[in-house]
Design a protein around this motif. Structure first.
Motif: not given
Length: 175
Positions: A140-155
């Motif tokens: 919601a706060w734009g801190r993860v970008d689910w276009a790159d799911p692996w990076l989002a999961v790691c964050q």
């Protein structure tokens, strides 16, 4: 009081009928009500709405700084490039929660009626609440970008470490 709960848990496992098991559970509930009203040193088991609210508050208190700081994204990128660090980060999270709930001895935490017969409800709740909170708020706060799911999961995994600590402390410390 701890010995009493141990004996009642053994009795609950050994009784034959549903009615007898329910009577043992009722005895356990009554014992919880009559124990001292001290904040620390009580026997706790289960995971109810108040526990969930306390875990949510603790996870937010520890998580909001993680959401607004760029370091979470940088560390998430670092572990995304090193999958074994991702596994170590998650193992650390689980170990810290287990340590706080069952080893640090803030409260006498008992496993009662585990999920799937072996997952303690308190443990599952204290991990699930900050995980869902991290995913929702960071998205919601734009801190993860689910276009790159692996990076989002790691964050999210990076933010989850202190949030799980906060959830465990929030659940246990109020009593």
């Amino acid at each position: 009081m701890g010995d009493l709960f141990d004996e009642l848990a053994e009795l609950e496992d050994s009784v034959d009928s549903h009615e007898e098991r329910e009577r043992v559970r009722e005895t356990m509930r009554m014992a919880m009500e009559v124990q001292d009203s001290e904040v620390f040193g009580r026997v706790v088991f289960g995971f109810d709405r108040s526990d969930a609210a306390e875990a949510l508050l603790g996870s937010l208190l520890f998580g909001i700084p993680m959401f607004v700081e760029g370091g979470t994204e940088e560390v998430g990128q670092f572990i995304a490039d090193r999958p074994h660090y991702f596994l170590l980060t998650n193992a650390l999270t689980v170990a810290l929660v287990v340590g706080i709930l069952y080893v640090a001895d803030f409260q006498d935490v008992r496993v009662h009626n585990p999920l799937l017969g072996f997952i303690p409800r308190k443990f599952a709740g204290v991990l699930a609440i900050p995980l869902v909170t991290a995913v929702v708020v960071m998205t919601a706060w734009g801190r993860v970008d689910w276009a790159d799911p692996w990076l989002a999961v790691c964050q999210v995994a990076v933010a989850l470490v202190p949030m799980a600590i906060g959830a465990a402390l929030g659940d246990l410390l109020p009593g």
